[in-house]
Design a protein around this motif. Structure first.
Motif, PDB file in Angstrom:
ATOM      1  N   THR A 182     -31.938 -50.923 140.085  1.00 60.39           N
ATOM      2  CA  THR A 182     -31.311 -50.324 138.910  1.00 60.39           C
ATOM      3  C   THR A 182     -30.529 -49.072 139.288  1.00 60.39           C
ATOM      4  O   THR A 182     -30.724 -48.496 140.361  1.00 60.39           O
ATOM      5  N   THR A 183     -29.671 -48.642 138.388  1.00 59.27           N
ATOM      6  CA  THR A 183     -28.869 -47.434 138.591  1.00 59.27           C
ATOM      7  C   THR A 183     -29.010 -46.557 137.359  1.00 59.27           C
ATOM      8  O   THR A 183     -29.077 -47.065 136.232  1.00 59.27           O
ATOM      9  N   GLY A 216     -24.902 -48.523 143.513  1.00 58.26           N
ATOM     10  CA  GLY A 216     -25.129 -49.467 142.432  1.00 58.26           C
ATOM     11  C   GLY A 216     -24.782 -50.868 142.890  1.00 58.26           C
ATOM     12  O   GLY A 216     -24.482 -51.094 144.068  1.00 58.26           O
ATOM     13  N   THR A 275     -22.649 -54.594 141.736  1.00 57.15           N
ATOM     14  CA  THR A 275     -21.778 -55.376 140.879  1.00 57.15           C
ATOM     15  C   THR A 275     -21.777 -56.820 141.373  1.00 57.15           C
ATOM     16  O   THR A 275     -22.139 -57.108 142.513  1.00 57.15           O
ATOM     17  N   ASP A 276     -21.319 -57.719 140.530  1.00 57.90           N
ATOM     18  CA  ASP A 276     -21.398 -59.153 140.780  1.00 57.90           C
ATOM     19  C   ASP A 276     -20.126 -59.652 141.454  1.00 57.90           C
ATOM     20  O   ASP A 276     -19.026 -59.474 140.918  1.00 57.90           O
ATOM     21  N   ARG A 291     -16.338 -57.973 135.147  1.00 57.73           N
ATOM     22  CA  ARG A 291     -17.585 -57.362 134.729  1.00 57.73           C
ATOM     23  C   ARG A 291     -17.973 -56.235 135.675  1.00 57.73           C
ATOM     24  O   ARG A 291     -18.549 -55.233 135.264  1.00 57.73           O
ATOM     25  N   GLY A 292     -17.653 -56.382 136.963  1.00 56.21           N
ATOM     26  CA  GLY A 292     -17.918 -55.327 137.918  1.00 56.21           C
ATOM     27  C   GLY A 292     -17.158 -54.063 137.591  1.00 56.21           C
ATOM     28  O   GLY A 292     -17.704 -52.956 137.640  1.00 56.21           O
ATOM     29  N   VAL A 343     -18.801 -52.316 134.814  1.00 55.31           N
ATOM     30  CA  VAL A 343     -20.006 -51.590 135.225  1.00 55.31           C
ATOM     31  C   VAL A 343     -19.648 -50.213 135.756  1.00 55.31           C
ATOM     32  O   VAL A 343     -20.280 -49.206 135.433  1.00 55.31           O
ATOM     33  N   TYR A 380     -19.148 -44.737 134.786  1.00 62.07           N
ATOM     34  CA  TYR A 380     -19.480 -43.742 135.804  1.00 62.07           C
ATOM     35  C   TYR A 380     -18.234 -42.996 136.266  1.00 62.07           C
ATOM     36  O   TYR A 380     -18.277 -41.791 136.517  1.00 62.07           O
ATOM     37  N   TRP A 425     -18.137 -45.109 144.581  1.00 64.46           N
ATOM     38  CA  TRP A 425     -19.146 -46.109 144.244  1.00 64.46           C
ATOM     39  C   TRP A 425     -19.563 -46.793 145.543  1.00 64.46           C
ATOM     40  O   TRP A 425     -18.727 -47.327 146.269  1.00 64.46           O
ATOM     41  N   GLU A 478     -21.557 -49.818 146.959  1.00 72.95           N
ATOM     42  CA  GLU A 478     -22.163 -51.103 146.616  1.00 72.95           C
ATOM     43  C   GLU A 478     -23.394 -51.300 147.499  1.00 72.95           C
ATOM     44  O   GLU A 478     -23.283 -51.512 148.718  1.00 72.95           O
TER      45      GLU A 478
END
Length: 300
Positions: free
Chosen positions: A207-208, A241, A243-244, A250-251, A254, A258, A266, A268
């Motif tokens: 989780t983030t 964090g 992402t997909d 959707r990434g 996310v 932030y 960020w 990954e």
């Protein structure tokens, strides 16, 4: 978009333990990240890990990444500075910055596993480690200047040493400090340097922390930097964090909150909890979840 109007940058975070404890694999993954358009590749710092997992040396891996890439930022997030000898660490970081042509980031923290100290006869008391970290950072910055350094601290001693070569980046590679919110002392430390990589006591892999929490951290650190008169210098806000790879839109969604809170990097987070090396390859090859200006405008 970040609060200063720029897009965040994107890196991959590579564990140096478990099924990822292979220098050739980590070097390959960093090279794939460069080819896929990521901005950085960072490795963990451990000398031991849970369950007697295999571990590889992150400095060796960072050197291999520096020698086999040309563009991406690289480094170790976060170096457990208090269990390192300051003279050796200063040489390593300067050498890595020269080898990479000035692409190194120096991450610094206390270390997340007290056993990595006690197993080798080193004290693990957090206050002692914090004091040693602060003295070490001051000594490192002085040594990287190339000037003669003499420092007789409680934990760190340097006696008339001039180091060459110095790092390519001047006055030094960016120094990012780790901190566990809501503790305040690590963030006071970070505000004196060039960036912060926060985690939260209530949030961890996989989780983030929520974006409003990051915004609180950004405000706290910014207020400290204003008080110190250093708020005009570049400063990075770094967060790990996930992402997909199969849903880039959707990434971006996310990451965007932030970025609005002030995020500049960020990372990954890749590791066994998301699968094995092939899963890491797939996520890297899919590329970063870039938050574009057009996407930000569409949200407005």
């Amino acid at each position: 978009m970040t609060i200063d109007g720029t897009s965040p940058r994107f890196a991959v975070g590579l564990p140096n333990v478990g099924v990822f404890a292979d220098p050739a694999l980590l070097t390959e993954l960093a090279g794939r990240a460069e080819q896929a358009g990521w901005d950085g590749a960072f490795v963990w710092d451990h000398v031991l890990y849970h369950h007697d997992w295999p571990v590889v040396d992150p400095t060796v891996v960072a050197a291999a990444i520096a020698a086999t890439t040309t563009r991406i930022r690289l480094g170790i997030l976060m170096t457990a500075v208090p269990r390192r000898r300051v003279g050796k660490l200063a040489r390593e970081i300067a050498s890595l910055d020269v080898l990479s042509g000035g692409r190194l980031v120096f991450g610094a923290g206390l270390g997340s596993m007290p056993s990595e100290y006690t197993a080798f006869g080193e004290p693990a008391d957090p206050r002692l480690r914090a004091a040693r970290l602060d003295e070490s950072l001051a000594a490192l910055a002085a040594l990287w200047s190339g000037e003669s350094v003499t420092a007789h601290g409680e934990h760190v001693v340097v006696d008339g040493v001039s180091m060459a070569p110095t790092p390519v980046q001047r006055p030094r590679p960016p120094v990012w400090c780790a901190g566990r919110w809501p503790l305040r002392a690590p963030f006071r430390r970070a505000a004196r340097w060039d960036g912060v990589m926060p985690v939260h006591a209530d949030y961890g892999r996989p989780t983030t922390m929520p974006a409003p929490m990051l915004a609180d951290i950004v405000r706290y650190v910014h207020a400290l930097r204003v008080s110190a008169g250093t708020h005009g210098r570049p400063f990075d806000i770094v967060l790990e964090g996930a992402t997909d790879a199969d849903a880039p839109d959707r990434g971006a969604a996310v990451v965007r909150p932030y970025a609005d809170a002030g995020l500049t990097w960020w990372v990954e987070a890749l590791g066994w909890w998301r699968g094995g090396p092939d899963d890491a390859r797939a996520r890297i090859d899919a590329g970063p979840p870039i938050v574009t200006e057009a996407e930000a405008d569409a949200d407005a």
